[in-house]
Design an enzyme around this catalytic site. Structure first.
Site, mmCIF file in Angstrom:
data_model
loop_
_atom_site.group_PDB
_atom_site.id
_atom_site.type_symbol
_atom_site.label_atom_id
_atom_site.label_comp_id
_atom_site.label_asym_id
_atom_site.label_seq_id
_atom_site.Cartn_x
_atom_site.Cartn_y
_atom_site.Cartn_z
ATOM 1 N N LEU A 1 0.847 -1.191 0.000
ATOM 2 C CA LEU A 1 0.000 0.000 0.000
ATOM 3 C C LEU A 1 0.884 1.244 0.000
ATOM 4 O O LEU A 1 2.080 1.174 0.281
ATOM 5 C CB LEU A 1 -0.905 0.004 1.226
ATOM 6 C CG LEU A 1 -1.922 -1.133 1.322
ATOM 7 C CD1 LEU A 1 -2.678 -1.056 2.642
ATOM 8 C CD2 LEU A 1 -2.894 -1.102 0.141
ATOM 9 N N SER A 2 0.273 2.382 -0.283
ATOM 10 C CA SER A 2 1.064 3.613 -0.286
ATOM 11 C C SER A 2 1.665 3.884 1.086
ATOM 12 O O SER A 2 2.797 4.353 1.195
ATOM 13 C CB SER A 2 0.222 4.802 -0.749
ATOM 14 O OG SER A 2 -0.901 4.988 0.089
ATOM 15 N N GLU A 3 0.918 3.578 2.163
ATOM 16 C CA GLU A 3 1.460 3.702 3.518
ATOM 17 C C GLU A 3 0.913 2.624 4.437
ATOM 18 O O GLU A 3 -0.227 2.156 4.262
ATOM 19 C CB GLU A 3 1.141 5.070 4.143
ATOM 20 C CG GLU A 3 2.004 6.206 3.649
ATOM 21 C CD GLU A 3 1.323 7.020 2.577
ATOM 22 O OE1 GLU A 3 2.012 7.864 1.953
ATOM 23 O OE2 GLU A 3 0.120 6.817 2.345
ATOM 24 N N THR A 4 1.739 2.259 5.407
ATOM 25 C CA THR A 4 1.372 1.377 6.513
ATOM 26 C C THR A 4 1.823 2.079 7.792
ATOM 27 O O THR A 4 2.929 2.626 7.839
ATOM 28 C CB THR A 4 2.066 0.016 6.398
ATOM 29 O OG1 THR A 4 1.637 -0.631 5.189
ATOM 30 C CG2 THR A 4 1.749 -0.871 7.589
ATOM 31 N N HIS B 1 -3.349 11.007 5.056
ATOM 32 C CA HIS B 1 -4.349 9.936 5.173
ATOM 33 C C HIS B 1 -3.929 8.914 6.230
ATOM 34 O O HIS B 1 -4.784 8.385 6.957
ATOM 35 C CB HIS B 1 -4.691 9.345 3.794
ATOM 36 C CG HIS B 1 -4.113 8.036 3.430
ATOM 37 N ND1 HIS B 1 -2.869 7.902 2.863
ATOM 38 C CD2 HIS B 1 -4.625 6.775 3.520
ATOM 39 C CE1 HIS B 1 -2.635 6.617 2.619
ATOM 40 N NE2 HIS B 1 -3.677 5.906 3.017
#
Length: 294
Positions: free
Chosen positions: A47-50, A79
């Site tokens: 994902l774009s961020e964790t 986000h």
């Protein structure tokens, strides 16, 4: 070595409708994880961020969050800030002050408040703005393949922990129609020291939002991609609109992710009494359970 199980949620951020926002993986009770383990899991989620929730080091904070992309750690992202707050409160955490959280992250402390019937917003961190040199304007037109850039608000590098290069288009339709030369765009954005493009255009009165926003990440070598909905970029844009006296009002909305089949919705509230700018939106839990880690 026996596997560990920790609480885990996957949250859709900036949408009240499942699968229409920007997904975020949230790992709880992460104090025992090493940086390498966090990075490995973030790479696995793809994902774009964790995010990883840890005990705060600052006594003023409710929690510490570590934010990882598949490539490395970020000091701040929007986000992940709202998604982590949603996941934490939904899990049963009771803030020390009702309706208010204080997040510790790489840029310091970030306030998060319940607004609009429980929808949360974070206080935008200050953005450092650096206008693009005018001798680069032709290169920008060529990279975006458009003559619809609105130079009355200068294209600017925005640094608020995340790094975005902002370009205003003459309309929301012009923003939606962008089909940039990605290689040329990536080269230009990197010359500004930023990691991606944040393009935005104004809707006519009665449109679905005040602005349409598109964010293209250019920071991964040749692999550019469009981010569905981006809190840090919208926070930077809110600060830019103030700096150049282009606010559309004390409150406005942004739509993002349209060309990707998403329907991200962000609201911006300017509180001139406190000097704070609030960036908010809904969040929806998609996956709730545990995750096994080595």
């Amino acid at each position: 070595m026996s596997a560990r199980q920790v609480r885990f949620k996957q949250v859709d951020v900036f949408s009240a409708v499942p699968l229409k926002g920007n997904p975020l993986a949230v790992v709880f009770d992460a104090d025992g994880l090493s940086d390498d383990e966090m990075q490995a899991f973030a790479r696995w989620t793809n994902l774009s961020e964790t995010t990883f929730i840890c005990k705060p080091r600052d006594p003023a904070a409710d929690y510490l969050v570590r934010i990882f992309t598949i490539d490395g750690e970020l000091p701040f992202a929007g986000h992940p800030t709202l998604g982590t707050a949603h996941a934490l409160v939904e899990s049963g955490y009771r803030p020390r002050t009702a309706g208010r959280l204080v997040q510790q992250c790489g840029i310091g402390l970030v306030e998060i408040e319940d607004r609009d019937a429980g929808v949360r917003a974070f206080a935008a961190p200050p953005a450092r703005l650096t206008p693009l040199a005018e001798h680069e304007y032709d290169a920008l037109r060529a990279a975006l393949r458009t003559d619809q850039i609105d130079f009355t608000t200068p294209p600017c590098a925005m640094h608020n922990g995340a790094r975005w290069f902002a370009v205003r288009l003459k309309s929301a339709a012009a923003c939606l129609a962008l089909k940039p030369d990605l290689a040329a765009l990536a080269a230009l954005v990197r010359r500004t020291g930023m990691s991606g493009l944040a393009a935005y255009g104004l809707y006519a009165e009665g449109g679905p939002a005040t602005f349409e926003v598109r964010c293209i990440v250019t920071g991964r070598g040749a692999n550019c991609y469009e981010d569905p909905i981006t809190g840090s970029a919208n926070a930077g844009l809110a600060c830019l609109l103030t700096a150049y006296e282009r606010r559309p009002g004390q409150r406005y909305t942004a739509r993002q992710g349209t060309v990707l089949g998403r329907d991200g919705r962000i609201f911006v509230d300017y509180d001139d009494a406190t000097g704070k700018t609030w960036i908010g939106g809904a969040a929806t839990t998609i996956v709730d359970g545990t995750v096994r880690l080595p």
